[in-house]
Design an enzyme around this catalytic site. Sequence first.
Site, mmCIF file in Angstrom:
data_model
loop_
_atom_site.group_PDB
_atom_site.id
_atom_site.type_symbol
_atom_site.label_atom_id
_atom_site.label_comp_id
_atom_site.label_asym_id
_atom_site.label_seq_id
_atom_site.Cartn_x
_atom_site.Cartn_y
_atom_site.Cartn_z
ATOM 1 C CB THR A 269 44.607 35.949 36.541
ATOM 2 O OG1 THR A 269 44.340 36.902 35.567
ATOM 3 C CG2 THR A 269 44.809 36.851 38.078
ATOM 4 C CB SER B 166 36.413 39.212 41.502
ATOM 5 O OG SER B 166 36.231 40.686 42.011
ATOM 6 N NE ARG C 97 45.091 38.859 44.124
ATOM 7 C CZ ARG C 97 44.751 39.400 42.724
ATOM 8 N NH1 ARG C 97 44.855 38.679 41.710
ATOM 9 N NH2 ARG C 97 44.073 40.707 42.860
ATOM 10 N N GLY D 198 36.717 36.453 34.094
ATOM 11 C CA GLY D 198 35.619 37.793 33.986
ATOM 12 C C GLY D 198 35.699 38.757 35.057
ATOM 13 N N GLY D 199 36.855 39.139 35.677
ATOM 14 C CA GLY D 199 36.969 40.264 36.483
ATOM 15 C C GLY D 199 35.841 40.538 37.369
ATOM 16 C CG ASN E 244 44.684 42.456 36.453
ATOM 17 O OD1 ASN E 244 43.612 42.185 36.540
ATOM 18 N ND2 ASN E 244 44.941 43.791 36.354
ATOM 19 C CG ASP F 71 43.268 43.166 40.561
ATOM 20 O OD1 ASP F 71 42.634 44.040 39.637
ATOM 21 O OD2 ASP F 71 43.224 42.024 40.665
ATOM 22 C CB THR G 202 40.976 35.517 35.208
ATOM 23 O OG1 THR G 202 41.372 36.839 35.788
ATOM 24 C CG2 THR G 202 41.069 34.430 36.332
#
Length: 580
Positions: free
Chosen positions: A408, A462, A113, A482-483, A410, A432, A390
Site C-alpha cells: 500500500t 492491519s 513495511r 480495507g484499512g 495508504n 499509521d 491498499t
Amino acid sequence: MILLEKIRAAGFGALALATGAALPAAAQEAAIYSGMDRVHPVWAESGMVSAQERVAAEVGRDILAAGGNAVDAGVAVAFALAVTLPRAGNLGGGGFMLVHDAETGETHAIDYREMAPAGATRDMFLDAAGEADSELSRYSGAASGVPGTVAGMRMALDEYGSMSWADVIAPAIRLAEEGITVTPDLADSLEASQERLTKYPSAAAIFYKDGGEFYRPGDNFVQADLAATLKTIAEQGPDGFYKGPVAEAIAKSVTDAGGNMTVEDLANYKAINREPVKGTYRGYEIVSMPPPSSGGVHLVQILNTLEGYPIGALGENSAETIHLMAEAMKLAYADRSEYLGDPDFVDVPVSQLMSKDYAADMRAKISASFATPSEQIKPADLAPYESDQTTHFSIIDKDGNAVSNTYTINFSYGSGLVADGTGVLMNNEMDDFSAKPGVPNAYGLIGGDANAVEAGKRPLSSMTPTIVNKDGEVWLVTGSPGGARIITTVLQVIMNMIDHDMNVAEASTAARIHHQWLPDELRIEEGISLDTQRALQAKGHTISLQEVMGSTQSVMKDPETGFLLGASDPRRAGAATVGY
C-alpha cells in the site's frame, strides 16, 4: 476424462473459457460463473493469479506460463501494479509478503513495511496546542515513511524466485513506456482525487492532461518518468532506487514538501525476513503476518475465540453468529490498541494473545444474549489504518508454491506527492503511527505508546496476507485491502469456507460485518436482513449500514481434484483472477 468434464464432476459447473492469444495453447482463463444455485469460482490446472487489476494479473499469469514460479510472478505483479493501479500499487510504499515453499513445506514472512526517517520524533505531528495535526501526518512531506517495496521484492526474488530481476520488471517497464488503456475505474479514481493530486505540480503533470483535462476511458496513459525509474531499478537493482539520482530526487521532494527524509534514510532501508504467526482453526492451519502487522495475531486471536462456538450450526450471517463475531472482534481490537507495534522497538505478547487459553478467557467475557458496551472493554492485563486503497494479490504455481502479498501507499494515491522526475508516488504511512496516544487515526483506530512515532520504527499495520493449510498442504491463499477492516474481512472469508462450506467465490461475495471496539458500532453491508438487524439491535448493538468492505483476492487448491479455484471480490471494478 477431459478437463471440463472433471470440473463438472467435481460440482463446479460449466465455466466459460477464453484462451489468451499471447500464451501457450494450454493457457486459459475463466470468469466467475453464476449458475442457478451457486456462484462458481475461476478454475485452472497449473497456475493462478488473483489481483486487483486485470492487466497486472495477466502479467503474473504470463510469468507462470513461461516457467516462472509463484515468487517470480508475484514480483512481476507488484511492479506492474505500480503502473496499472497507481492509487495502491507502488514503488513508494511498502507491505508484507508470505511465501510458501512447496519443496520444504515452510512459509516465510517478508516485512517490507515503510520506516520512519531518522529525523522522526514522537511529537512531530502535534500542533502548537499539543493536538494531533492530520494535515501533517497525511498530506505533507512528513507523512512519508522510507519506502520498502523495491527492497522487499528484491529479497523475495533473491531468496525464493527463479527468474532474473530484469525479466520480472520488464513487463512493468513496457506498460509504463508504451502506456496503458485507461479503464473506467482508473478514470473515476483520478477525477475523485483531483484536489490532492493537483496540490503538487509533479503529480498533476502525470495524472492529468495539459490544461488539467481528465483522462477518459479508452485513452492511452503513458508514464515516462516511471518507466525511466523502473529501467534504472532493473539495471542497477535496489541501488537504482535507494541510492543515486532517484534517491536524491525522492529525498529532495519530500524535504521540499515539509518532510525530513534523507538520502541516508533511503540507503539504510532494509527488508526483514520474519517468522510468520501460526494458529489452528477446526483442524486447519492458519499462517499469517507477524508484527508490525497486527493482522495475523488478531486473525488467530478471533478465530481461537470463535472456535469454541458451533458457528456452522448457528448459520452464516445469523444474528447469533454475527453477535459472537462482533463481541470477539471488540475484544481483539481493544488489545490491538495497547499491545501491538514494531517488535524491534516494543515487546509484543504474541504468544499470549494467540493462545487457546487466552481465547477461553475471552469467551468468558462474552454474553450470548447482550452486547458488551465498548466503554466497558479494556485491553487485557498481559505481560509484556490502512486505507481502502491498499491492494492484495494471491498466487499458486504448478508446483504448489504460493504467494500472499498485501502492499500500500495508504490513502488513494498516497500523500499525492510525486518525487520530481521519478514518477514515484509517495506514501503517507506515517499516519499509521499514533500521533498522540488515545487519539484515533484516519480510520478510527486507537493506538498507544507501543505504536508511537520513533526514528527507524515501522508503523503498525492491519494488512493480513494469509495462507491456510489443510493436512500439511496449501489450501487457501487470501488477503484484502480495507484499512481497519482488513482483519475482519479475511476472517470472514476463512469462516465462510470452513464453517459454512462455501466455495471460494461464494465466500468472497457474502455480505460482511465489522466491529473495531471504538467507535462502538457494528458496521454491516447491504445483504444482512432487516430481521437479523433487529435481532442484533435487541441484543444492544448499534447498527451502521455503510459502504462495502474489502476487496479479497483468493486462490485455493481443491484437495480432491487438485484444481486451482479462485475468485476476485466483485466489490471493486477491474479485479481479475486468471490461470492456465
